[in-house]
Design a protein around this motif. Structure first.
Motif, short mmCIF file in Angstrom:
data_model
loop_
_atom_site.label_atom_id
_atom_site.label_comp_id
_atom_site.label_asym_id
_atom_site.label_seq_id
_atom_site.Cartn_x
_atom_site.Cartn_y
_atom_site.Cartn_z
N UNK A 1 -10.25 10.35 4.12
CA UNK A 1 -9.70 10.26 2.77
C UNK A 1 -8.20 10.53 2.83
N UNK A 2 -7.42 9.53 2.49
CA UNK A 2 -5.96 9.67 2.48
C UNK A 2 -5.57 10.50 1.26
N UNK A 3 -4.77 11.53 1.47
CA UNK A 3 -4.37 12.41 0.38
C UNK A 3 -3.52 11.68 -0.66
N UNK A 4 -2.91 10.58 -0.26
CA UNK A 4 -2.06 9.82 -1.18
C UNK A 4 -2.74 8.56 -1.72
N UNK A 5 -4.06 8.47 -1.58
CA UNK A 5 -4.78 7.27 -1.98
C UNK A 5 -4.61 6.98 -3.47
N UNK A 6 -4.59 8.00 -4.30
CA UNK A 6 -4.43 7.77 -5.74
C UNK A 6 -3.07 7.13 -6.04
N UNK A 7 -2.04 7.57 -5.36
CA UNK A 7 -0.70 7.00 -5.56
C UNK A 7 -0.71 5.54 -5.09
N UNK A 8 -1.35 5.28 -3.96
CA UNK A 8 -1.44 3.91 -3.44
C UNK A 8 -2.17 3.02 -4.44
N UNK B 1 9.50 8.35 -1.90
CA UNK B 1 9.96 9.73 -1.69
C UNK B 1 9.12 10.44 -0.63
N UNK B 2 7.82 10.17 -0.61
CA UNK B 2 6.94 10.83 0.34
C UNK B 2 7.19 10.39 1.79
N UNK B 3 7.51 9.13 1.98
CA UNK B 3 7.56 8.58 3.33
C UNK B 3 8.93 8.14 3.83
N UNK B 4 9.92 8.06 2.97
CA UNK B 4 11.19 7.45 3.38
C UNK B 4 11.90 8.21 4.51
N UNK B 5 11.90 9.52 4.47
CA UNK B 5 12.62 10.28 5.50
C UNK B 5 11.98 10.07 6.87
N UNK C 1 -8.35 2.13 5.89
CA UNK C 1 -9.10 2.50 7.09
C UNK C 1 -8.34 3.56 7.89
N UNK C 2 -7.06 3.64 7.67
CA UNK C 2 -6.20 4.66 8.27
C UNK C 2 -5.30 5.17 7.15
N UNK C 3 -4.46 6.14 7.46
CA UNK C 3 -3.59 6.67 6.42
C UNK C 3 -2.55 5.62 6.02
N UNK C 4 -2.08 5.74 4.81
CA UNK C 4 -1.02 4.84 4.35
C UNK C 4 0.21 5.00 5.25
N UNK D 1 0.41 5.70 8.47
CA UNK D 1 0.30 4.98 9.74
C UNK D 1 0.41 3.47 9.52
N UNK D 2 -0.11 2.97 8.41
CA UNK D 2 0.02 1.55 8.07
C UNK D 2 1.49 1.21 7.84
N UNK D 3 2.19 2.05 7.09
CA UNK D 3 3.60 1.85 6.81
C UNK D 3 4.44 1.96 8.08
N UNK D 4 4.08 2.88 8.96
CA UNK D 4 4.83 3.07 10.21
C UNK D 4 4.80 1.80 11.05
N UNK D 5 3.65 1.11 11.08
CA UNK D 5 3.56 -0.15 11.83
C UNK D 5 4.53 -1.18 11.25
N UNK D 6 4.63 -1.21 9.94
CA UNK D 6 5.55 -2.15 9.29
C UNK D 6 6.99 -1.80 9.66
N UNK D 7 7.33 -0.51 9.63
CA UNK D 7 8.69 -0.06 9.96
C UNK D 7 9.01 -0.38 11.43
N UNK D 8 8.08 -0.09 12.31
CA UNK D 8 8.31 -0.36 13.74
C UNK D 8 8.56 -1.85 13.95
N UNK D 9 7.72 -2.68 13.35
CA UNK D 9 7.89 -4.14 13.50
C UNK D 9 9.22 -4.61 12.92
N UNK D 10 9.60 -4.07 11.77
CA UNK D 10 10.87 -4.46 11.15
C UNK D 10 12.05 -4.03 12.02
N UNK D 11 11.97 -2.84 12.60
CA UNK D 11 13.05 -2.35 13.47
C UNK D 11 13.14 -3.19 14.75
#
Length: 186
Positions: free
Chosen positions: A7-14, A30-34, A71-74, A76-86
């Motif tokens: 259960x992702x703690x930020x699922x409600x926000x997502x 705000x939660x993930x940008x830094x 299926x994974x935390x938001x 980790x999903x976002x991190x894959x997007x950031x890594x690919x973009x970088x």
């Protein structure tokens, strides 16, 4: 209380974001940008480019939020997007991986430890990593700092697993060379 399901703690926000709530998008930012900026910075090694990558990654994430399946935390999903973009940003700079030569790729002995202050050592390593060529820095960062294995790195970069291993080995050697330079040794 069942603890076996994820259960992702930020699922409600997502879920609010999926519903088009702009405030929820800002909350996620705000939660993930830094943390995501730090990932981007380690890969691009350029502050302005890392900021651009961060913005592009969040735009892409919000546009493609429907594909996030929880299926994974938001994060980790976002991190894959950031890594690919970088990685794509680096490719746009036409950075090339150093050609692999298996004959010279070998294990590198760890640098001898000394009695210096730990905080200074961390800064020394960070500065030395920033001096690495893009190809080396990307593989080293993905492997050591972001926790990807060589198979995953190969998939991300579009190279073989052995090329990733070779790049990592060469990155360690180059990092040791940089750290032995007079401005780092003092």
């Amino acid at each position: 209380m069942e603890t076996s399901t994820y259960q992702d703690v930020n699922q409600q926000v997502v879920e609010r974001c999926k519903g088009g709530d702009n405030r929820a998008q800002y909350e996620l930012y705000k939660l993930y940008s830094k943390a995501m900026f730090n990932v981007s910075m380690r890969i691009t090694n350029d502050y302005a480019e890392a900021e651009d990558v961060l913005q592009e990654a969040f735009i892409s994430a919000f546009k493609n939020l429907h594909s996030y399946k929880s299926e994974a935390s938001f994060g980790s999903w976002l991190k894959k997007i950031v890594v690919n973009a970088a990685i794509n940003a680096i490719r746009k700079r036409r950075a090339e991986l150093v050609p692999m030569d298996e004959r010279i790729a070998g294990e590198v002995a760890d640098e001898p430890s000394d009695e210096e202050d730990a905080a200074w050592q961390v800064d020394k390593v960070r500065r030395a990593i920033q001096k690495l060529p893009d190809g080396y820095r990307v593989v080293l960062s993905l492997y050591l700092l972001d926790g990807y294995d060589h198979t995953e790195i190969g998939e991300i970069l579009g190279v073989s697993e052995s090329t990733s291993k070779s790049q990592y080995s060469r990155a360690k050697k180059k990092l040791l060379e940089i750290m032995r330079e007079p401005q780092f040794a003092a």
